[in-house]
Scaffold this active site. Structure first.
Site, PDB file in Angstrom:
ATOM      1  CG  HIS A   8      12.008  38.449   0.504  1.00 42.90           C
ATOM      2  ND1 HIS A   8      12.238  37.718  -0.613  1.00 42.90           N
ATOM      3  CD2 HIS A   8      13.444  39.209   0.480  1.00 42.90           C
ATOM      4  CE1 HIS A   8      13.631  37.654  -1.107  1.00 42.90           C
ATOM      5  NE2 HIS A   8      13.958  38.534  -0.093  1.00 42.90           N
ATOM      6  N   GLY A  51       0.830  -1.284  -0.017  1.00 46.31           N
ATOM      7  CA  GLY A  51      -0.062   0.061   0.051  1.00 46.31           C
ATOM      8  C   GLY A  51       0.804   1.205   0.049  1.00 46.31           C
ATOM      9  N   GLY A  52       0.816   2.023  -0.998  1.00 40.10           N
ATOM     10  CA  GLY A  52       1.488   3.141  -1.268  1.00 40.10           C
ATOM     11  C   GLY A  52       0.810   4.355  -0.922  1.00 40.10           C
ATOM     12  CG  MET A  63     -10.916   7.282   8.134  1.00 35.42           C
ATOM     13  SD  MET A  63     -10.540   5.310   8.395  1.00 35.42           S
ATOM     14  CE  MET A  63     -12.144   4.618   8.419  1.00 35.42           C
TER      15      MET A  63
END
Ligand code: FAD
EC number: 1.8.1.4
Length: 510
Positions: free
Chosen positions: A489, A223-224, A363
């Protein structure tokens, strides 16, 4: 959008001070003509009983306490904070942060003019640092319970009837607590991979992955998605050879913008992780010393075997309602195990609500938190607010990935005409100064109105920067609005402004 600002049901409390049986229940048939015998004493009868002390449950408990409700929260884990604080967000981020520091010292300090001697991982100490953070935070929630008069009941709750929860106490014995209103916040659990038995040692879920006692030589992640990539990153940085097997053609799950996913995969590959996309795991064998995983192309094809010392199953999570006694009150879940609710988080039994991982939606801890506040507001005031179109997602790899709103593939498939502008961190002065220039900010806005539809970032501090995107979407900003807003900045956030300029007109520095 899942927004409801109008009270829908007639009998509802307006002010917490007006709390009474009749104000908080729909016409209350449960009390009529019933004997109190067998129920908890009057002192134990609450305006609200919450089952589950995770993010959803504990935030709701604190909010209810602040609103003047008599509230009890039942938690079976022995610690508050649920998955997030104990075995999820917090411990995983501790390991991500510290493994990143280690990796950076190993590979990224020499050219900054910092030379260090021998660098070693002391895994036990790293785990200890994680546990210290977890303990501090869970104790903090306990303190907040006391501060807000929330009764904390340590045990497992189950419905005896529609107003009564039987609690199997952690310290032994049983009790019952009765609530005029009940909130189910029992969360979720890792979805097991069929055919592989989780032992949290060789075949692990994320719970095992945050507690390993040694660095495995080889690790396969099934599962990636975000959890797989975060935990894979931790162990890869600490020295594991990590291979991620993913059924889909991209990492990060379907919510991640395809262009961002591609770039992120390249970066993670450079860091040493291997990927097998469009590949399915068909079975696994953990009988021997290690684990063997059988894989083949998602569409079918030649089988390939992968050997590993540890296999992490990260194929998703599923709602958790085991042992809750839903059958005693006739509450059912949908085909994915989620409790079915209306816009005010009410189940079909009007005084029983459900929020967080146990019901619909992403979730995520912050989603659970939003729902907790809204659910209590519905209860006490009759209205609440969660904008499901503006819930951010963050992956805490390095660089981080963050997004909010729709991605390009979703807009295309919905036939929405959009403009796109992006700005690379390699052209941002602060990123260049920090020698941390990988990634970009990408903005999508409506072709006609310029209203921002989605923001997708891969880059340093993306998880913090996305807050500006969430605010922009929440307030319906256009890319021109952001482009004309002054950003300090030198900051990374100037890349955000420049992406807005590129969407609306043209970037200056690229
Ligand atoms: C490894 C990992 C990393 C994650 N990282 C992130 C992240 O970075 N950001 C993010 O937003 N989300 C993250 N998540 C998801 C996040 O943890 C969940 O979305 C969040 O915890 C859901 O909160 P919840 O209160 O609905 O459920 P939970 O946190 O699961 O809490 C439910 C609680 O209910 C208790 N309970 C269950 N049944 C009963 C019962 N019958 N009686 C008494 N108590 C009961 C459980 O013990 C549990 O403590 C991560 C998850 C994992 C696993």
């Amino acid at each position: 959008m899942f927004r409801s600002l109008v009270p829908r049901a007639a009998p509802r409390a307006i002010r917490p001070s007006a709390v009474s049986r009749s104000t908080f229940c729909a016409p209350n048939i449960y009390f009529q003509g019933r004997s109190r015998r067998g129920y908890a004493s009057e002192a134990e009868e609450k305006d609200l009983v919450i089952i589950g002390g995770g993010v959803a449950g504990y935030v709701a408990a604190i909010k209810a306490g602040q609103s003047g409700l008599k509230v009890a929260c039942i938690e079976k884990r022995g610690a508050l904070g649920g998955t997030c604080l104990n075995v999820g967000c917090i411990p995983s981020k501790s390991l991500l942060n510290n493994s990143h520091l280690y990796h950076q010292i190993l590979h990224d300090t020499k050219h900054r003019g910092i030379e260090v001697g021998e660098v070693k991982v002391n895994l036990q100490a790293m785990m200890q640092a994680k546990d210290t953070s977890v303990a501090g935070l869970t104790k903090g929630v306990e303190f907040l319970f006391k501060k807000n008069n929330v009764e904390y009941i340590k045990g497992t709750g189950a419905f005896q009837d529609e107003h009564t929860i039987a609690v199997n106490l952690i310290d032994g014995g049983e009790t019952t607590v009765r609530g005029k209103n009940i909130l189910i916040a029992t969360g979720s659990e890792a979805t097991p991979f069929p055919g592989l038995t989780i032992d949290e040692k060789k075949v692990i879920t994320s719970t095992g992955a945050i507690a390993m006692q040694e660095v495995p030589k080889k690790m396969v992640v099934i599962g990636g998605g975000i959890i797989g990539l975060e935990m894979g990153s931790v162990w890869s940085r600490l020295g594991s050879e990590v291979t991620v097997v993913e059924f889909l053609g991209q990492i990060g799950g379907p919510g991640m913008d395809a262009e961002v996913a591609k770039q992120t995969q390249k970066i993670l590959q450079k860091q040493g992780m291997k990927f097998k996309l469009n590949t399915k795991v068909t079975k696994g064998d953990a009988e021997g010393e290690g684990v063997t995983i059988n894989t083949e192309a998602a569409k079918g094809g030649k089988e390939e075997l992968l050997d590993a010392d540890v296999v992490l199953c990260a194929i998703g999570r599923r709602p958790y309602t085991n042992g809750l006694g839903l059958e005693n009150i006739g509450l059912e879940t949908d085909d994915r195990g989620r409790l079915i609710i209306d816009q005010e988080y009410r189940t079909k039994i009007q005084h029983i609500r459900a929020i967080g991982d146990v019901t619909f939606g992403p979730m995520l801890a912050h989603k659970a938190e939003e729902e907790a506040v809204a659910a209590i507001e519905y209860l006490t005031k009759g209205y609440g607010h969660v904008n499901y179109g503006a819930i951010p997602s963050v992956m805490y790899t390095h660089p981080e990935v963050a997004w909010v709103g729709q991605n390009e593939q979703e807009l295309k498939s919905a036939g929405v005409k959009y403009k796109v502008g992006s700005f690379p961190f390699s052209a941002n002065s602060r990123a260049k100064t920090n020698l941390d220039t990988l990634g970009f900010v990408k903005m999508l806005s409506d072709a006609e109105t310029d209203r921002i539809l989605g923001i997708h970032i891969v880059g340093p501090n993306a998880g913090e920067m996305i807050a500006e995107g969430v605010l922009a979407i929440e307030y319906g900003a256009s890319s021109e609005d952001v482009a004309r807003t002054s950003h300090a900045h030198p900051t990374l956030s100037e890349a955000f402004k420049e992406a807005a300029m590129a969407t609306y007109d043209k970037a200056i520095h690229y």
